[in-house]
Enzyme design. Structure first.
Site, PDB file in Angstrom:
ATOM      1  N   GLY A  86       0.789  -1.220   0.000  1.00 24.68           N
ATOM      2  CA  GLY A  86       0.000   0.000   0.000  1.00 24.68           C
ATOM      3  C   GLY A  86       0.822   1.271   0.000  1.00 24.68           C
ATOM      4  O   GLY A  86       0.335   2.329  -0.405  1.00 24.68           O
ATOM      5  N   ARG A  87       2.069   1.193   0.466  1.00 28.48           N
ATOM      6  CA  ARG A  87       2.891   2.396   0.528  1.00 28.48           C
ATOM      7  C   ARG A  87       4.370   2.018   0.582  1.00 28.48           C
ATOM      8  O   ARG A  87       4.725   0.845   0.677  1.00 28.48           O
ATOM      9  CB  ARG A  87       2.526   3.235   1.754  1.00 28.48           C
ATOM     10  N   SER A  99      17.045  -5.796   6.831  1.00 25.32           N
ATOM     11  CA  SER A  99      17.554  -4.500   7.293  1.00 25.32           C
ATOM     12  C   SER A  99      18.905  -4.678   7.956  1.00 25.32           C
ATOM     13  O   SER A  99      19.183  -5.722   8.574  1.00 25.32           O
ATOM     14  CB  SER A  99      16.577  -3.876   8.298  1.00 25.32           C
ATOM     15  N   TYR A 119      12.990  -5.286  16.545  1.00 22.31           N
ATOM     16  CA  TYR A 119      13.076  -5.075  15.103  1.00 22.31           C
ATOM     17  C   TYR A 119      14.361  -5.687  14.555  1.00 22.31           C
ATOM     18  O   TYR A 119      14.351  -6.391  13.539  1.00 22.31           O
ATOM     19  CB  TYR A 119      13.012  -3.572  14.797  1.00 22.31           C
TER      20      TYR A 119
END
Length: 253
Positions: free
Chosen positions: A21-22, A149, A161
């Site tokens: 979506g983004r 990442s 994360y």
């Protein structure tokens, strides 16, 4: 592609993009549509996905939004089943869905917070690959690309994360060696900081204009999408189990 003797013929293939979506997900979905792919956007926010869907359809490709919580195993398998039922095939999986959470000292983190990051960032990738790969194996061709990442090397103020991205790295390594002789390649992309909603709000305008990285700027999402598009393409005939660094520098986090 005439000299790539192991390349599959280019076809109108279907790609699922989680988190499409983004941000990087949206850029990847549009770039894949430019490559002639039909797209399923698996996301929670239909309003955010609407603009991406319109851009894909303007390219003459079919696009479908399926509301999906990547942390929900049943929802992920239902999404993949609906995609295959609608388009008759599944060729490409791009896992961009992920949450950064908040930067919090380790001793102040709760187990519920840790668990939520793991459910989206690790289990979500696990669920998607388990649901998608059987369809790819049946047709003996498939490409999977997941975003990881540099936080995997240790993110002191956002331990969950970083741990989640380290786990995703390991999953890519394992699956990359599992199915290549059956035509299914699993890879990853490790961006540096990208000018998306996950990054921009965390920094001042002055920092974003001069972030101190060797290339002198942070990346546009479209630059990451270029690498994703190659790894997901018929042109990729010999890369599997790799995580491509797209950081504008060597070893820069």
């Amino acid at each position: 592609m005439s000299n790539l003797r192991f390349a599959a013929p280019k076809e109108r293939r279907l790609a699922i993009v989680t988190g499409g979506g983004r941000g990087i997900g949206a850029a990847a979905a549009i770039r894949l549509a430019e490559e002639g792919r039909d797209i399923v956007i698996a996301d929670l926010d239909e309003a955010e996905a609407a603009e991406t869907l319109a851009a894909i359809e303007a390219l003459g490709q079919r696009a479908l939004f399926i509301k999906t919580d990547a942390a929900d195993e049943v929802a992920v398998h239902a999404m993949v089943a609906q995609a295959v039922e609608t388009f008759g095939r599944l060729d490409i999986l791009i896992c961009c869905a992920g949450i950064f959470g908040r930067e919090t000292p380790f001793l102040e983190m709760t187990s519920d917070y840790f668990d939520r990051i793991m459910k989206v960032n690790v289990y979500g990738v696990f669920y998607c690959h388990q649901a998608a790969i059987p369809h790819m194996l049946r047709q003996r061709w498939g490409r999977c690309v997941t975003i990881t990442s540099g936080a995997r090397l240790g993110a002191t103020h956002n331990v969950p994360y970083g741990v989640s991205k380290g786990a995703v790295w390991s999953l890519i390594m394992a699956l990359g060696n599992a199915y290549p002789n059956q035509g299914v390649f699993v890879n990853g992309v490790e961006p540096g900081r990208v000018l998306t909603q996950m990054v921009v709000p965390r920094f001042s305008k002055e920092h974003l204009e001069n972030p101190g990285v060797p290339i002198g700027r942070y990346a546009d999402a479209e630059e990451i999408a270029e690498v994703i598009a190659f790894l997901a393409s018929e042109r990729n005939t010999y890369t599997t189990g790799a995580v491509w660094s797209v950081k504008g520098a060597s070893g820069w986090s």
